[in-house]
Design an enzyme around this catalytic site. Structure first.
Site, PDB file in Angstrom:
ATOM      1  N   HIS A 101       0.840  -1.203   0.000  1.00  0.00           N
ATOM      2  CA  HIS A 101       0.000   0.000   0.000  1.00  0.00           C
ATOM      3  C   HIS A 101       0.883   1.264   0.000  1.00  0.00           C
ATOM      4  O   HIS A 101       0.626   2.210  -0.744  1.00  0.00           O
ATOM      5  CB  HIS A 101      -0.863   0.075   1.271  1.00  0.00           C
ATOM      6  N   LYS A 150     -18.517  -5.404   9.318  1.00  0.00           N
ATOM      7  CA  LYS A 150     -17.272  -6.131   9.067  1.00  0.00           C
ATOM      8  C   LYS A 150     -16.430  -6.230  10.334  1.00  0.00           C
ATOM      9  O   LYS A 150     -16.401  -5.295  11.132  1.00  0.00           O
ATOM     10  CB  LYS A 150     -16.479  -5.377   7.982  1.00  0.00           C
ATOM     11  N   ARG A 206      -2.377  -6.203  -8.429  1.00  0.00           N
ATOM     12  CA  ARG A 206      -1.351  -7.230  -8.225  1.00  0.00           C
ATOM     13  C   ARG A 206      -1.428  -8.330  -9.267  1.00  0.00           C
ATOM     14  O   ARG A 206      -0.435  -8.924  -9.636  1.00  0.00           O
ATOM     15  CB  ARG A 206      -1.502  -7.860  -6.839  1.00  0.00           C
ATOM     16  N   SER A 256      -2.782  -7.551   3.214  1.00  0.00           N
ATOM     17  CA  SER A 256      -3.143  -7.445   4.631  1.00  0.00           C
ATOM     18  C   SER A 256      -3.555  -8.817   5.141  1.00  0.00           C
ATOM     19  O   SER A 256      -3.294  -9.162   6.294  1.00  0.00           O
ATOM     20  CB  SER A 256      -4.290  -6.450   4.808  1.00  0.00           C
TER      21      SER A 256
HETATM   22  P1  ADP Z   1      -9.801  -3.501   0.057  1.00  0.00           P
HETATM   23  O1  ADP Z   1     -10.316  -3.940   1.401  1.00  0.00           O
HETATM   24  O2  ADP Z   1     -10.613  -2.436  -0.602  1.00  0.00           O
HETATM   25  O3  ADP Z   1      -9.399  -4.619  -0.883  1.00  0.00           O
HETATM   26  P2  ADP Z   1      -7.036  -3.192   0.772  1.00  0.00           P
HETATM   27  O4  ADP Z   1      -6.695  -2.458   2.012  1.00  0.00           O
HETATM   28  O5  ADP Z   1      -6.840  -4.680   0.793  1.00  0.00           O
HETATM   29  O6  ADP Z   1      -8.495  -2.754   0.425  1.00  0.00           O
HETATM   30  O7  ADP Z   1      -6.246  -2.621  -0.485  1.00  0.00           O
HETATM   31  C1  ADP Z   1      -6.395  -1.296  -0.946  1.00  0.00           C
HETATM   32  C2  ADP Z   1      -5.736  -1.155  -2.308  1.00  0.00           C
HETATM   33  O8  ADP Z   1      -4.353  -1.489  -2.235  1.00  0.00           O
HETATM   34  C3  ADP Z   1      -6.306  -2.064  -3.397  1.00  0.00           C
HETATM   35  O9  ADP Z   1      -6.308  -1.350  -4.608  1.00  0.00           O
HETATM   36  C4  ADP Z   1      -5.306  -3.179  -3.481  1.00  0.00           C
HETATM   37  O10 ADP Z   1      -5.283  -3.790  -4.761  1.00  0.00           O
HETATM   38  C5  ADP Z   1      -4.027  -2.423  -3.236  1.00  0.00           C
HETATM   39  N1  ADP Z   1      -2.949  -3.288  -2.748  1.00  0.00           N
HETATM   40  C6  ADP Z   1      -2.947  -4.081  -1.663  1.00  0.00           C
HETATM   41  N2  ADP Z   1      -1.778  -4.750  -1.545  1.00  0.00           N
HETATM   42  C7  ADP Z   1      -1.000  -4.352  -2.595  1.00  0.00           C
HETATM   43  C8  ADP Z   1       0.320  -4.693  -3.062  1.00  0.00           C
HETATM   44  N3  ADP Z   1       1.075  -5.580  -2.426  1.00  0.00           N
HETATM   45  N4  ADP Z   1       0.769  -4.071  -4.183  1.00  0.00           N
HETATM   46  C9  ADP Z   1      -0.017  -3.191  -4.836  1.00  0.00           C
HETATM   47  N5  ADP Z   1      -1.260  -2.847  -4.465  1.00  0.00           N
HETATM   48  C10 ADP Z   1      -1.753  -3.410  -3.362  1.00  0.00           C
END
Ligand code: ADP
Length: 155
Positions: A17, A41, A90, A128
């Site tokens: 992120h 959630k 990803r 995450s």
């Molecule tokens: P959500 O709950 O909306 O999926 P996340 O917190 O998991 O939110 O992720 C928010 C954003 O960060 C999303 O666009 C996700 O694809 C991106 N993201 C998460 N991990 C990575 C990573 N390792 N590399 C690039 N983008 C990432």
């Protein structure tokens, strides 16, 4: 002003992120990291903790703001005067999901554009979800997290 919203659960924020936000900084005047909170959630880290991690991660950047949002991303963008949604990609699973959401946001957000950055290869498998799994297993997660977050977790 080019304002982007980077929405997510950030439960917790990872280096993946952080990398997306830092790489997007030259593209926008301001980036709002929007922490989604949905009462239906269940999160691993409570809202206050998720916010603290993100604030610590971007304490060096005055172009990054951190906010909580509860309802539709498009409405939040409208409220903030943001014309762009920033997301990371990803793999093809991310793409399939994100393309639908982006089309919907363009409809409800009246032209709201989604901007995607491809993950840094090094972080392409970071999520995450894996961080939470490793934490539950009692193992070290420092490889996946921004260093200010590791410092907070050590306390
Ligand atoms: P959500 O709950 O909306 O999926 P996340 O917190 O998991 O939110 O992720 C928010 C954003 O960060 C999303 O666009 C996700 O694809 C991106 N993201 C998460 N991990 C990575 C990573 N390792 N590399 C690039 N983008 C990432």
């Amino acid at each position: 002003m080019r304002i982007a919203v980077f929405p997510g659960s950030f439960d917790p924020i990872t280096k993946g992120h952080e990398d997306i936000v830092r790489r997007a900084l030259p593209l926008f005047d301001r980036i709002i990291v929007a922490v989604g909170t949905n009462s239906a959630k269940k999160y691993y880290f409570e809202e206050k903790q998720r916010l603290e991690f993100i604030k610590a991660t971007f304490s060096d950047s005055d172009k990054v703001e951190i906010e909580i949002f509860k309802n539709l991303t498009a409405d939040f963008c409208d409220e903030k005067g943001a014309g762009f949604i920033l997301r990371g990609l990803r793999n093809s699973t991310d793409f399939d999901y994100e393309s639908t959401v982006a089309m919907l946001n363009k409809d409800i957000g009246k032209g709201l554009e989604s901007v995607f950055l491809i993950t840094n290869a090094e972080y392409s498998y970071y999520s995450s979800t894996i961080v939470r799994e490793i934490l539950r297993g009692g193992k070290d997660v420092s490889k996946y997290l921004p260093w200010p977050v590791i410092e907070i977790l050590k306390k």
